[in-house]
Motif scaffolding. Structure first.
Motif, PDB file in Angstrom:
ATOM      1  N   GLU A   1      19.710  -3.544 -47.763  1.00 55.91           N
ATOM      2  CA  GLU A   1      18.329  -3.170 -48.073  1.00 55.91           C
ATOM      3  C   GLU A   1      18.257  -2.057 -49.123  1.00 55.91           C
TER       4      GLU A   1
ATOM      5  N   THR B   1      18.002   4.278 -35.072  1.00 55.39           N
ATOM      6  CA  THR B   1      17.678   2.905 -35.467  1.00 55.39           C
ATOM      7  C   THR B   1      16.690   2.207 -34.542  1.00 55.39           C
TER       8      THR B   1
ATOM      9  N   ARG C   1      12.873   1.633 -32.525  1.00 50.70           N
ATOM     10  CA  ARG C   1      11.483   1.552 -32.969  1.00 50.70           C
ATOM     11  C   ARG C   1      10.806   2.919 -32.896  1.00 50.70           C
TER      12      ARG C   1
ATOM     13  N   THR D   1      12.998   7.811 -37.309  1.00 49.68           N
ATOM     14  CA  THR D   1      13.535   6.458 -37.215  1.00 49.68           C
ATOM     15  C   THR D   1      13.816   5.939 -38.627  1.00 49.68           C
TER      16      THR D   1
ATOM     17  N   ARG E   1      12.542   3.269 -39.728  1.00 44.52           N
ATOM     18  CA  ARG E   1      11.231   2.821 -40.199  1.00 44.52           C
ATOM     19  C   ARG E   1      10.486   3.971 -40.871  1.00 44.52           C
ATOM     20  N   GLU E   2      10.547   5.139 -40.256  1.00 44.03           N
ATOM     21  CA  GLU E   2       9.905   6.320 -40.841  1.00 44.03           C
ATOM     22  C   GLU E   2      10.607   6.758 -42.120  1.00 44.03           C
TER      23      GLU E   2
ATOM     24  N   PHE F   1      12.560   2.285 -44.375  1.00 48.47           N
ATOM     25  CA  PHE F   1      13.101   0.952 -44.119  1.00 48.47           C
ATOM     26  C   PHE F   1      12.226   0.304 -43.036  1.00 48.47           C
ATOM     27  N   LYS F   2      11.110  -0.265 -43.466  1.00 47.72           N
ATOM     28  CA  LYS F   2      10.031  -0.632 -42.544  1.00 47.72           C
ATOM     29  C   LYS F   2      10.392  -1.689 -41.522  1.00 47.72           C
ATOM     30  N   ASP F   3      11.363  -2.557 -41.801  1.00 44.27           N
ATOM     31  CA  ASP F   3      11.720  -3.612 -40.862  1.00 44.27           C
ATOM     32  C   ASP F   3      13.040  -3.330 -40.151  1.00 44.27           C
ATOM     33  N   PHE F   4      13.557  -2.128 -40.309  1.00 45.02           N
ATOM     34  CA  PHE F   4      14.869  -1.810 -39.758  1.00 45.02           C
ATOM     35  C   PHE F   4      14.748  -1.363 -38.302  1.00 45.02           C
ATOM     36  N   GLU F   5      15.296  -2.171 -37.424  1.00 40.46           N
ATOM     37  CA  GLU F   5      15.310  -1.844 -36.000  1.00 40.46           C
ATOM     38  C   GLU F   5      16.583  -2.454 -35.411  1.00 40.46           C
TER      39      GLU F   5
END
Length: 334
Positions: A183, A235, A237, A248, A250-251, A254-258
């Protein structure tokens, strides 16, 4: 022997044979009803001391109390967990040999398609999913970055200077690092060094021989707390209550990274349904207990119980997700 005597003897023999046959037919059901009547072995396909082993031993202690039977944890490490898995796949499906592993069990068949010695789905009966935990994305303090975006800039400016490390090929940390590099458009630029276990990988990360790692909190958190590693992100949510000031992924842009490392219990395929049901019920009770939830939380995990049927569906969905990551990051077995 006269005719009357022969007839009496024949009837007696048939009756005895019938009783023996009925007993033979009844014995498996009787054995299932008495389960467990002897010690149970839980095979952990990794070396002692890692996140999988520690979580398995915590669970085994609770299962021992719940089933009122001895539980033996046996480590059969090697080949990214596949040695222990192959052993359980060949074991008698009587409920006395069980298998405890992390999400790598669902990843191995996607990477080792040509030489895996078992079917990770068909040769196992999912008992229950137990827990999951986000990974810590940490770096050595010498790395001049205090958040993920700064680290991306550092890597792009001098890619030959930095390396990722992972506790094992195909582990959650390996796929998490590969997804991050993909990513960040750095696939192929930053090497991911493979180690045989979290302990040696963390030793070199703390020593500064390697630069970054994604790893379960259980093994990495003590080093972060001690200031030996710097946490850039988690990593999951949501933020971890153990590291409330660490954002996180996401914060971090990397908006879809979970990504989670999850843990489950399996039995060999064809284990009798009553035994599977009893194990699942015991697991549900254990994972719902406040004490277990509190202990897991202190280690950076959370109870994530799923029954046998839901766990099977979850494995299917995770394998599909992992395949996309493997394809996008071009992860191959050399």
């Amino acid at each position: 022997m006269n005719r009357t005597t022969r007839r009496t003897f024949l009837h007696t023999s048939l009756a005895v044979a019938g009783l023996a046959g009925a007993a033979a037919l009844a014995s498996p059901a009787h054995a299932q009803g008495d389960y467990p009547s002897r010690p149970i072995t839980i095979v952990v396909p990794h070396a002692p001391g890692g996140a999988v082993d520690n979580t398995a031993r915590l669970f085994a202690d609770k299962l021992r109390d719940e089933l009122k039977q001895s539980i033996v944890v046996e480590n059969r490490a090697g080949a990214s967990g596949m040695i222990g898995a192959a052993y359980v796949a060949r074991a008698e499906p009587d409920g006395y040999t069980l298998y405890f592993n992390a999400s790598i069990h669902a990843i191995n068949p996607l990477l080792y398609k040509k030489n895996i010695k078992f079917d990770a789905v068909k040769d196992f009966a999912p008992v229950s999913m137990l827990a999951q935990g986000a990974l810590i994305f940490s770096v050595h303090p010498s790395v001049p970055a205090h958040n993920v975006q700064e680290f991306v800039s550092v890597l792009k400016a001098n890619p030959t200077k930095y390396t990722f490390v992972t506790s094992g090929f195909g582990s959650a940390g390996h796929l998490g690092a590969a997804q991050f590099l993909h990513e960040a458009h750095l696939t192929g630029d930053i090497p991911i060094v493979l180690y045989k276990g979290a302990a040696p990988a963390l030793q070199d990360l703390v020593g500064g021989q390697v630069s970054a790692m994604m790893d379960p909190m259980l093994s990495s958190l003590p080093h972060v707390k001690a200031g030996k590693l710097r946490a850039l992100a988690v990593t999951g949510r949501e933020r971890s209550p153990l590291l409330p000031d660490v954002p996180t992924m996401r914060e971090s842009g990397f908006k879809d990274f979970e990504f989670y490392s999850w843990y489950g219990l399996w039995a060999p395929a064809k284990v009798p349904a009553p035994i599977l049901k009893k194990l699942d019920a015991a697991t549900a009770k254990i994972m719902a207990s406040p004490d277990m939830k509190e202990r897991l939380s202190s280690l950076g995990f959370e109870s994530a119980y799923k029954n046998s049927a839901d766990f099977a569906k979850y494995i299917d969905s995770e394998m599909a997700r992992y395949q996309k990551i493997i394809d996008a990051a071009k992860i191959t077995v050399e």
